[in-house]
Scaffold this motif. Structure first.
Motif, PDB file in Angstrom:
ATOM      1  N   UNK A 121       0.891  -1.072   0.156  1.00 50.02           N
ATOM      2  CA  UNK A 121       0.125  -0.002   0.151  1.00 50.02           C
ATOM      3  C   UNK A 121       0.738   1.137  -0.052  1.00 50.02           C
ATOM      4  N   UNK A 122       1.948   1.249   0.839  1.00 51.04           N
ATOM      5  CA  UNK A 122       2.777   2.346   0.884  1.00 51.04           C
ATOM      6  C   UNK A 122       3.488   2.881  -0.574  1.00 51.04           C
ATOM      7  N   UNK A 123       3.729   1.748  -1.071  1.00 48.81           N
ATOM      8  CA  UNK A 123       4.570   1.721  -2.502  1.00 48.81           C
ATOM      9  C   UNK A 123       3.419   2.225  -3.468  1.00 48.81           C
ATOM     10  N   UNK A 129      -1.113  10.162   2.192  1.00 41.64           N
ATOM     11  CA  UNK A 129      -1.326   9.765   3.603  1.00 41.64           C
ATOM     12  C   UNK A 129      -1.047   8.370   3.782  1.00 41.64           C
ATOM     13  N   UNK A 130      -1.443   7.363   3.062  1.00 42.31           N
ATOM     14  CA  UNK A 130      -1.211   5.920   3.515  1.00 42.31           C
ATOM     15  C   UNK A 130       0.134   5.791   3.751  1.00 42.31           C
ATOM     16  N   UNK A 132       2.704   8.031   4.491  1.00 41.94           N
ATOM     17  CA  UNK A 132       3.077   8.677   5.663  1.00 41.94           C
ATOM     18  C   UNK A 132       2.659   7.980   6.986  1.00 41.94           C
ATOM     19  N   UNK A 133       1.237   7.370   7.039  1.00 45.68           N
ATOM     20  CA  UNK A 133       0.952   6.483   8.203  1.00 45.68           C
ATOM     21  C   UNK A 133       2.057   5.336   8.488  1.00 45.68           C
ATOM     22  N   UNK A 134       2.147   4.839   7.218  1.00 44.31           N
ATOM     23  CA  UNK A 134       2.909   3.427   7.300  1.00 44.31           C
ATOM     24  C   UNK A 134       4.412   3.947   7.729  1.00 44.31           C
ATOM     25  N   UNK A 135       4.928   5.005   7.395  1.00 49.50           N
ATOM     26  CA  UNK A 135       6.203   5.362   7.643  1.00 49.50           C
ATOM     27  C   UNK A 135       6.338   5.693   9.018  1.00 49.50           C
ATOM     28  N   UNK A 136       5.207   6.221   9.595  1.00 49.80           N
ATOM     29  CA  UNK A 136       5.099   6.438  11.235  1.00 49.80           C
ATOM     30  C   UNK A 136       5.002   5.392  11.772  1.00 49.80           C
ATOM     31  N   UNK A 137       4.293   4.177  11.599  1.00 50.04           N
ATOM     32  CA  UNK A 137       4.113   2.980  12.288  1.00 50.04           C
ATOM     33  C   UNK A 137       5.520   2.385  12.042  1.00 50.04           C
ATOM     34  N   UNK A 138       6.027   2.124  10.908  1.00 50.21           N
ATOM     35  CA  UNK A 138       7.452   1.703  10.887  1.00 50.21           C
ATOM     36  C   UNK A 138       8.569   2.342  11.715  1.00 50.21           C
ATOM     37  N   UNK A 139       8.217   3.494  11.816  1.00 50.82           N
ATOM     38  CA  UNK A 139       9.322   4.128  12.929  1.00 50.82           C
ATOM     39  C   UNK A 139       8.962   3.584  14.323  1.00 50.82           C
ATOM     40  N   UNK A 140       7.601   3.809  14.657  1.00 46.01           N
ATOM     41  CA  UNK A 140       7.431   3.283  15.844  1.00 46.01           C
ATOM     42  C   UNK A 140       8.149   1.724  16.276  1.00 46.01           C
TER      43      UNK A 140
END
Lengths: 337, 556
Positions: A121-123, A129-130, A132-140
């Motif tokens: 989905x991120x790719x 937005x999807x 960006x959200x996945x990036x934050x989730x990955x960072x966490x």
């Protein structure tokens, strides 16, 4: 070379690898200072008691003899005994390894099941937005310490919401299913013990989710990065130009090629999760090999440490072989080469 | 040895209770409520819930609601009565085996169990033990003098576990069967506290032990995870490294006459992380736990559902100073360090969970601890004066060795480091794993200048602490890491071992304690208040002796 020959050759290469592991761990265990026999003898042991333990565990023998005894024991299925618990190491590994394997397996299933779709989905929706959200989730996922997350989950889902138990593989009064594989979820299913199956799923939920987060984040980001790269290649453009459905282009053409680095990462994550399970096992009181390894290391209980190193060496090697075999399945050029 | 079928035992019990109408509605509701707590199903409930069970395991729990679930970080690694010995192991051993005598209460008292009478000769070399004539093992056979003799001899042959308490004063020939219920022990040397060590001879059924002999191991492999005893409990479940379940033996011969309704079962769960234990206590998954951090202890103490032990233990903590080598061989250096150490800061470091020691024995060891000893207190002026009188007036460097990861010991080292710096003494903190510390302590040449050591309690006698830590014969053991050598002191302890008159012994031990304080043998820091926490319904199950005795624990 056929796949079978390739696998056989890799399996044969395991022998010198594992031999090296035994030599290395044996040498290290004898080099480090400290005397586990004195600890095992007990606080107030007499010199005779101490000498008796050294004799019993062959520690009074010259080092080459000790190594030979260890090696010959391995070939007979005797991995030595813990000097502290006096239990055979093989028996302990048989008890503790399935718990860790089950935990890591479930964690990796969660990581793959969530990580790959989110990566896709991120790719596909890169920089939207999807993504960006996945990036934050990955960072966490990669940045929050496992022990902290574990305690947070215990307080939130165990204490406050009461959804999940906070420790152990099963509740205190529940009895383990009869052993087939040693994996409670699988064994309870095989035995048709549905309530135990449900119970073991509830028990494994929090530790597995905690353990899965770093792997999930890594898999997600790898999938995104490699898929993005592949989506920019000529053959994908061609497929789109020919009017192929976008779903077919992504899942049928691009994803398969993008999976090779991701599969490598899944294999590595499996290994990292085995090593990293110790913190999760500690907090959730999960009776796995990580806890066993820590306890053995802190007491310089050499035989379990050597046994664990050998087992991990074996498992890592097998995972590597599986990853290599998977390459061939994903990309026929690899198997041809 | 299980007396119940493993599968669905609890359900069967409940069905049987209803079938025979041996359980009325009120009892059922009480049981169900307690079960909810015991099984952790009441989640956040502060009191036993009367809610109907929602899950199958809840139904299973009801018939065995009178169960204690204990959370400990320590495994029961070896249940063999003669080779296993530590805090958690002794919980299990005391449950499934009977010993000759037993400790009960706090302060602990010696009480009869298999032995109805133990009489020592005035010179403490001959001991006559009369056995109860109705004692039985779990297979119904009688506990005879021959069985006890076999157990003494097996323990001595194995020479592990508790053998150190016995092996220096007796051998296999020391035990004589006088008649089926009388044994005479002829010691090789006088040993006045002999009765105090008898609670550690657990008696196994020789027939069962021999039945499981493999290659002459006298059942050692089998007894690690099985029992051959006659105690108040038996094993129902043994999941290595996870859970050990003991159930009450229904035909137990002994009545402790303490008015406590015995538990139906006890489950020992291995939970290593303090925060997890705390949450498990709060969710009701546990009813008793140990080794909580001060923060978790404080949090549970604030909850009226729980009782936190506040009794000082018999476990002293000392910083062992090397009396034989290095700067600390100088008595004035030892005095300087003892004066420099900030004892109040040490108590703060453990969040108040301890009391400052007043000499080498724990103050709770009554009546043996000598009050009014001239202990060296934190006084920097006195420390400077002592150092000035030493051969190291300009200061020096020293090592402080402590167990890796043991936060309190690290904090005590930092306290020493800070205060010693004011004396121009540089303290190098050196964390080590315990086996390395033990190895370092084995000789005066390799023993660290200062080493952090907690000592446990095995028997309720000053001999337990003073002999192992300061008698010169003990040099090489970690407890004797100070390598103190004093013939006059040795003689005091030897005389005390040879006299069964307690008043005479008290005088000898008083003098011995004074000698140790005057010689500033080590920094006597504190005795801890063990972090044991239990639900209020359990009354006061704290046991100052190693392990706990299920004969003395029950829900009120």
């Amino acid at each position: 070379m056929s796949l079978l020959n390739y696998v056989l050759r890799r399996v044969l290469l395991l022998i010198p690898t594992l031999f090296g592991v035994t030599l290395l761990t044996f040498a290290l265990s004898r080099i480090v200072p400290g005397d586990p026999a004195r600890l095992a003898a007990g606080a107030q042991a007499t010199p005779e008691m101490y000498d008796q333990i050294r004799r019993e565990f062959g520690l009074d023998q010259p080092l080459p003899v000790q190594y030979w005894n260890y090696l010959s024991g391995l070939f007979q299925g005797d991995w030595g005994r813990s000097i502290l618990s006096r239990r055979p190491v093989v028996d302990d590994l048989r008890v503790f390894w399935p718990a860790t394997f089950e935990l890591v397996l479930v964690a990796m299933l969660i990581a793959v099941a969530i990580g790959i779709p989110l990566g896709i989905v991120a790719a596909v929706r890169a920089d939207r937005p999807a993504d960006q959200v996945s990036r934050v989730v990955a960072l966490i996922g990669v940045s929050l310490p496992a022990f902290w997350l574990a305690i947070l989950f215990q307080i939130l889902f165990g204490l406050k919401l009461g959804w999940f138990p906070v420790s152990g593989r099963l509740a205190a009064l529940a009895e383990a299913p009869e052993t087939v594989t040693g994996l409670y979820t699988i064994d309870s299913l095989l035995r048709g013990q549905w309530s135990t199956f449900g119970e073991s799923l509830r028990q494994i939920a929090l530790p597995a989710v905690t353990l899965s987060l770093p792997a999930m984040a890594t898999i997600m980001r790898f999938t995104r990065a490699t898929l993005l790269e592949v989506l920019g290649q000529d053959y994908v453009r061609t497929a789109r130009a020919k009017g192929a459905e976008e779903r077919s282009v992504i899942l049928g053409h691009a994803l398969r090629n993008a999976m090779i680095p991701t599969v490598t990462m899944i294999g590595l994550s499996f290994g990292w999760s085995m090593g990293g399970s110790v913190l999760v096992e500690t907090v959730f009181d999960w009776p796995g090999i990580g806890l066993y390894a820590t306890k053995s290391a802190l007491t310089l209980d050499f035989m379990p440490i050597m046994g664990i190193a050998l087992l991990y060496g074996f498992v890592f090697s097998i995972i590597n072989i599986l990853v290599d075999v998977t390459y061939g399945m994903l990309d026929p050029r690899v198997s041809r080469s | 040895m299980a007396f119940y079928s493993k599968s669905e035992r609890h359900v069967a019990d409940l069905h049987e209770a209803f079938r025979t109408e041996s359980i009325d509605r009120r009892t059922f509701l009480k049981v169900a409520g307690a079960a909810a707590v015991a099984s952790g199903l009441s989640q956040n409930a502060a009191v036993p819930s009367l809610a109907a069970p929602r899950r199958r395991s809840a139904i299973r729990a009801q018939a065995n609601a009178n169960v204690l679930v204990y959370g400990s970080g320590q495994d029961i690694s070896n249940l063999d009565p003669h080779t296993g010995h530590d805090y958690s192991i002794t919980w299990g051993q005391r449950a499934v085996y009977d010993s000759l005598l037993r400790y009960e209460g706090n302060p602990a008292e010696l009480k009869p169990l298999l032995a109805t009478e133990v009489i020592g000769s005035p010179d403490a070399t001959t001991w006559t033990i009369k056995l109860a004539d109705n004692a039985t093992f779990h297979d119904g056979s009688a506990v005879t003098a021959e069985a006890v003799q076999y157990n003494f001899q097996r323990m001595l042959r194995k020479n592990l576990g508790v053998a150190w308490m016995f092996a220096t004063v007796m051998n296999e020939e020391s035990i004589v069967v006088a008649d089926p219920t009388t044994i005479e022990i002829n010691l090789l040397k006088p040993f006045a506290p002999y009765d105090a060590v008898l609670p550690w001879l657990f008696v196994a059924n020789p027939a069962i032990v021999q039945e499981h002999d493999v290659d002459g191991d006298e059942g050692e492999a089998w007894l690690k995870e099985n029992e051959a005893g006659g105690g108040s409990f038996t094993i129902n479940r043994w999941e290595v490294g996870t859970t050990y379940e003991f159930v009450r033996y229904p035909d137990y011969w002994f009545d402790p006459e303490n008015g406590i309704t015995p538990l139906d079962g006890m489950i020992w769960r291995i939970i290593r992380e303090s925060s997890t234990k705390r949450i498990a206590m709060e969710t009701g998954e546990l009813q008793f736990g140990d080794r909580f951090t001060p923060e978790d202890t404080a949090a549970l103490a604030a909850n009226a559902r729980f009782v936190v032990n506040n009794e000082p233990s018999l476990t002293p903590f000392a910083i062992k100073l090397n009396n034989q080598a290095g700067p600390t061989a100088d008595i004035n250096v030892r005095k300087a360090l003892s004066h420099a150490f900030d004892y109040d800061a040490a108590i703060e470091a453990v969040s108040g969970r301890g009391v400052v020691m007043e000499g080498p024995l724990a103050t709770a060891l009554k009546p043996w601890h000598k009050a009014g000893l001239p202990v060296l207190r934190h006084d920097m002026e006195a420390a400077k004066a002592a150092l000035a009188a030493s051969g190291f007036a300009d200061g020096f460097e020293m090592e402080y060795v402590y167990v890796t990861g043991l936060t309190e010991e690290e904090l005590f080292g930092l306290i020493l480091l800070e205060k010693a710096a004011e004396l121009n003494i540089t303290v190098n903190m050196l964390p080590m794993v315990w086996p390395d510390m033990v190895a370092r302590a084995s000789s005066a040449e390799t023993a660290p200048n200062a080493m952090a050591v907690y000592s446990g309690t095995d028997y309720l006698d000053p001999d337990n602490f003073l002999w192992q830590a300061y008698h010169s014969s003990q040099a090489g053991f970690w407890a004797a890491a100070s390598h103190y050598t004093n013939p006059a002191f040795d003689k005091l302890l030897e005389d005390a071992r040879a006299d069964t008159n307690q008043e005479n012994r008290k005088k000898l031990y008083d003098e011995a304690q004074l000698m140790l304080v005057n010689d500033a043998v080590e920094i006597f820091v504190y005795t801890e208040i063990e972090s044991e926490i239990w639900v209020a319904e359990l009354g006061n199950p704290y046991d100052p002796i190693m392990g706990g005795d299920l004969r003395s624990i029950g829900y009120q």
